[in-house]
Design a protein around this motif. Structure first.
Motif, PDB file in Angstrom:
ATOM      1  N   GLY A  97       0.811  -1.207   0.000  1.00 59.85           N
ATOM      2  CA  GLY A  97       0.000   0.000   0.000  1.00 59.85           C
ATOM      3  C   GLY A  97       0.846   1.259   0.000  1.00 59.85           C
ATOM      4  N   ASN A  98       1.939   1.249   0.744  1.00 58.02           N
ATOM      5  CA  ASN A  98       2.822   2.413   0.773  1.00 58.02           C
ATOM      6  C   ASN A  98       3.502   2.640  -0.568  1.00 58.02           C
ATOM      7  OD1 ASN A  98       2.244   3.266   3.354  1.00 58.02           O
ATOM      8  ND2 ASN A  98       3.934   2.137   4.314  1.00 58.02           N
ATOM      9  N   VAL A  99       3.820   1.553  -1.263  1.00 57.67           N
ATOM     10  CA  VAL A  99       4.385   1.703  -2.612  1.00 57.67           C
ATOM     11  C   VAL A  99       3.377   2.392  -3.525  1.00 57.67           C
ATOM     12  CG1 VAL A  99       5.115   0.440  -4.675  1.00 57.67           C
ATOM     13  CG2 VAL A  99       5.982  -0.237  -2.438  1.00 57.67           C
ATOM     14  N   ALA A 100       2.125   1.957  -3.463  1.00 54.38           N
ATOM     15  CA  ALA A 100       1.088   2.576  -4.279  1.00 54.38           C
ATOM     16  C   ALA A 100       0.927   4.060  -3.910  1.00 54.38           C
ATOM     17  CB  ALA A 100      -0.237   1.839  -4.094  1.00 54.38           C
ATOM     18  N   ARG A 101       1.013   4.382  -2.629  1.00 54.24           N
ATOM     19  CA  ARG A 101       0.865   5.775  -2.201  1.00 54.24           C
ATOM     20  C   ARG A 101       2.023   6.636  -2.693  1.00 54.24           C
ATOM     21  NH1 ARG A 101      -0.670   2.777   2.417  1.00 54.24           N
ATOM     22  NH2 ARG A 101      -2.936   2.900   2.764  1.00 54.24           N
ATOM     23  N   LEU A 102       3.223   6.070  -2.758  1.00 55.54           N
ATOM     24  CA  LEU A 102       4.359   6.817  -3.305  1.00 55.54           C
ATOM     25  C   LEU A 102       4.074   7.244  -4.742  1.00 55.54           C
ATOM     26  CD1 LEU A 102       7.426   4.805  -1.937  1.00 55.54           C
ATOM     27  CD2 LEU A 102       6.888   7.192  -1.435  1.00 55.54           C
ATOM     28  N   ARG A 103       3.525   6.329  -5.520  1.00 56.88           N
ATOM     29  CA  ARG A 103       3.194   6.652  -6.911  1.00 56.88           C
ATOM     30  C   ARG A 103       2.096   7.722  -6.966  1.00 56.88           C
ATOM     31  NH1 ARG A 103       3.414   4.159 -12.040  1.00 56.88           N
ATOM     32  NH2 ARG A 103       2.908   5.839 -13.478  1.00 56.88           N
ATOM     33  N   MET A 104       1.096   7.598  -6.080  1.00 58.14           N
ATOM     34  CA  MET A 104       0.018   8.581  -6.055  1.00 58.14           C
ATOM     35  C   MET A 104       0.538   9.963  -5.671  1.00 58.14           C
ATOM     36  SD  MET A 104      -3.349   6.589  -4.570  1.00 58.14           S
ATOM     37  CE  MET A 104      -2.567   5.918  -3.099  1.00 58.14           C
ATOM     38  N   ARG A 105       1.625  10.012  -4.914  1.00 60.50           N
ATOM     39  CA  ARG A 105       2.193  11.295  -4.491  1.00 60.50           C
ATOM     40  C   ARG A 105       3.164  11.870  -5.514  1.00 60.50           C
ATOM     41  NH1 ARG A 105       2.909  10.849   2.112  1.00 60.50           N
ATOM     42  NH2 ARG A 105       0.805  10.019   2.493  1.00 60.50           N
ATOM     43  N   GLY A 106       3.290  11.206  -6.659  1.00 60.86           N
ATOM     44  CA  GLY A 106       4.063  11.785  -7.745  1.00 60.86           C
ATOM     45  C   GLY A 106       5.453  11.217  -7.951  1.00 60.86           C
ATOM     46  N   PHE A 107       5.844  10.212  -7.163  1.00 61.72           N
ATOM     47  CA  PHE A 107       7.166   9.599  -7.333  1.00 61.72           C
ATOM     48  C   PHE A 107       7.095   8.495  -8.393  1.00 61.72           C
ATOM     49  CE2 PHE A 107       7.250  11.078  -2.892  1.00 61.72           C
ATOM     50  CZ  PHE A 107       8.380  11.878  -2.935  1.00 61.72           C
ATOM     51  N   ARG A 108       8.154   8.371  -9.165  1.00 58.97           N
ATOM     52  CA  ARG A 108       8.254   7.253 -10.102  1.00 58.97           C
ATOM     53  C   ARG A 108       8.797   6.039  -9.366  1.00 58.97           C
ATOM     54  NH1 ARG A 108      11.697   8.634 -15.050  1.00 58.97           N
ATOM     55  NH2 ARG A 108      10.665   6.786 -15.874  1.00 58.97           N
ATOM     56  N   LEU A 109       8.382   4.847  -9.815  1.00 59.65           N
ATOM     57  CA  LEU A 109       8.786   3.603  -9.167  1.00 59.65           C
ATOM     58  C   LEU A 109       9.403   2.663 -10.195  1.00 59.65           C
ATOM     59  CD1 LEU A 109       5.564   2.903  -7.041  1.00 59.65           C
ATOM     60  CD2 LEU A 109       7.645   4.083  -6.308  1.00 59.65           C
ATOM     61  N   SER A 110      10.492   2.021  -9.814  1.00 55.19           N
ATOM     62  CA  SER A 110      11.173   1.065 -10.681  1.00 55.19           C
ATOM     63  C   SER A 110      11.164  -0.302 -10.026  1.00 55.19           C
ATOM     64  CB  SER A 110      12.619   1.511 -10.929  1.00 55.19           C
ATOM     65  OG  SER A 110      13.324   0.549 -11.697  1.00 55.19           O
ATOM     66  N   ILE A 111      10.839  -1.343 -10.794  1.00 52.71           N
ATOM     67  CA  ILE A 111      10.945  -2.703 -10.285  1.00 52.71           C
ATOM     68  C   ILE A 111      12.366  -3.173 -10.548  1.00 52.71           C
ATOM     69  CG2 ILE A 111       9.936  -3.651 -12.428  1.00 52.71           C
ATOM     70  CD1 ILE A 111       8.836  -5.946 -10.638  1.00 52.71           C
ATOM     71  N   ASP A 112      13.123  -3.384  -9.486  1.00 53.18           N
ATOM     72  CA  ASP A 112      14.557  -3.651  -9.579  1.00 53.18           C
ATOM     73  C   ASP A 112      14.816  -5.126  -9.862  1.00 53.18           C
ATOM     74  OD1 ASP A 112      17.215  -2.968  -9.528  1.00 53.18           O
ATOM     75  OD2 ASP A 112      17.417  -3.108  -7.357  1.00 53.18           O
ATOM     76  N   ASP A 113      15.881  -5.396 -10.636  1.00 59.06           N
ATOM     77  CA  ASP A 113      16.328  -6.771 -10.905  1.00 59.06           C
ATOM     78  C   ASP A 113      15.184  -7.653 -11.397  1.00 59.06           C
ATOM     79  OD1 ASP A 113      18.824  -5.986 -10.040  1.00 59.06           O
ATOM     80  OD2 ASP A 113      18.511  -6.681  -7.994  1.00 59.06           O
TER      81      ASP A 113
END
Length: 414
Positions: free
Chosen positions: A289-305
């Motif tokens: 849920g916190n990962v999803a909230r980071l995206r909602m707050r405007g941060f880009r997310l990368s799935i590593d490896d």
């Protein structure tokens, strides 16, 4: 980068076939290796390693030997002598070589890879290059410390408490243009007197002490101080920072992380979080849920490896990623292994279909970079372009890179 071994390196050839052993030893000497030893089996190889203490070494070992085969020997190498590296050689087909490399890599981070016998000169140059890259990591330590040396736990904890973890930057290059478009922030533990430790040597203590979030917040503050000088030279520019799911598996984690980013003065368009996972964190609803909230707050997310460990299609489906990062194990084999190349190609196609940007890590030679560009990979990072470096050195590197690009453009016009 030189295709010759380091002058101080000791090279060991391990093969039960006397003719092939002697032939490879002569080939190594002709390539510039000054100190070449031979061992007829695994037990003799272990005895040689024990006799040479903490000296730097490179071993070229036959995979298929009676008694102790190459894979079994790999399992003993780190304890026998932690300063070296091993390359496995075999006459078996490519599928066997790939499996041996993957299985051996699980037992030792000193395994450079596997190569088909007999070795061509290009193969030998590839082995030397990989050995020198690994040795380059070792040289980050003080002269009196081995590559896998771990300081006392109490000393390590004291270093962590005084905030000795620092953020070094490795550039990300846009493959289509050669432009620097970002960097990955990589953790280093500052030992003083110019020495640093790599994450593999201290991060286990960070995690076991529950300091992952605290350490991440420290690095956010450092990036906030480094970014103004970088943005004055490059805009747009995105810094990627590793974020372990474990570290945000608590309700208070996200507010603390957001507050740290705001206090550091980092615009959300300039920061990406590379999500790393563990078996426990994957099942955590709070972390997801916190990962999803980071995206909602405007941060880009990368799935590593992607494609290794827990970075799977299921995670790509469940979490709102904006970038897919190719694991170095696939990238480095893509030039020589049809299966690895097919996996890279299909992964890049999947990313394009999903509207994700892509970055490849561990790019060490121009041929691999060209292949990735042809396959449609957006960005790359690796020793071909530059190693990780302190922020102030990174700024100087940016200036040199700009000068080099300007000269290349001028040469192309004339």
């Amino acid at each position: 980068m030189s295709a010759r071994p380091a002058d101080s390196a000791k090279v060991l050839v391990v093969d039960d076939d006397r003719f092939q052993r002697r032939t490879l030893a002569r080939q190594l000497r002709a390539a510039g290796a000054a100190d070449v030893a031979e061992a007829e089996d695994g037990n003799a190889a272990l005895a040689w390693l024990h006799d040479h203490g903490d000296e730097a070494w490179l071993a070229l070992c036959d995979l298929d030997m009676p008694g102790m085969d190459g894979l079994e020997l790999v399992r003993h190498f780190d304890t026998a002598n932690p300063r070296g590296a091993i390359a496995l050689l075999s006459a078996h087909d490519a599928d066997v070589l790939r499996s041996a490399s993957l299985l051996g890599g699980g037992d030792s981070r000193r395994l450079l890879g596997t190569w088909a016998k007999p070795l061509a000169s290009a193969d030998l140059a590839d082995i030397f290059m990989r050995w020198r890259l690994l040795a380059g990591d070792s040289l980050l330590l003080p002269d009196d410390a081995g590559a896998d040396t771990c300081i006392d736990v109490s000393e390590l904890r004291a270093a962590l408490e005084r905030g000795a973890v620092v953020a070094w930057l490795q550039p990300k290059i846009e493959l289509a243009t050669g432009a620097v478009v970002g960097a990955e922030a990589l953790a280093r533990l500052d030992l003083g007197a110019g020495g640093v430790m790599l994450p593999g040597q201290f991060w286990h203590q960070v995690a076991s002490d529950g300091r992952e979030l605290e350490t991440t917040l420290t690095m956010v503050g450092q990036l906030g101080r480094a970014l103004p000088a970088i943005l004055a030279r490059r805009e747009p520019f995105v810094v990627a920072l590793n974020l372990a799911l474990d570290s945000i598996a608590a309700a208070e984690a996200l507010p603390r992380l957001s507050a740290a980013v705001e206090a550091a003065g980092i615009g959300r368009e300039h920061l990406m979080f590379e999500i790393t996972e563990s078996a426990a964190a994957v099942q955590s609803a709070i972390a997801a849920g916190n990962v999803a909230r980071l995206r909602m707050r405007g941060f880009r997310l990368s799935i590593d490896d992607f494609g290794t460990g827990h970075s799977t299609l299921d995670q790509l489906y469940r979490l709102p990623f904006s970038e897919l990062k190719l694991d170095r194990s696939f990238v480095q084999q893509a030039m020589h292994d049809r299966t690895a190349r097919a996996m890279v190609q299909s992964t890049l196609q999947l990313a394009r279909t999903l509207g994700l940007s892509t970055v490849a890590e561990g790019v060490e030679d121009e041929a691999t970079a060209l292949l990735l560009r042809e396959l449609g990979c957006d960005c790359a990072q690796g020793w071909l372009f530059a190693p990780a470096m302190p922020p102030e050195e990174f700024v100087r590197w940016l200036d040199r890179h700009a000068d080099a690009r300007a000269m290349a453009a001028f040469d192309a016009r004339v």
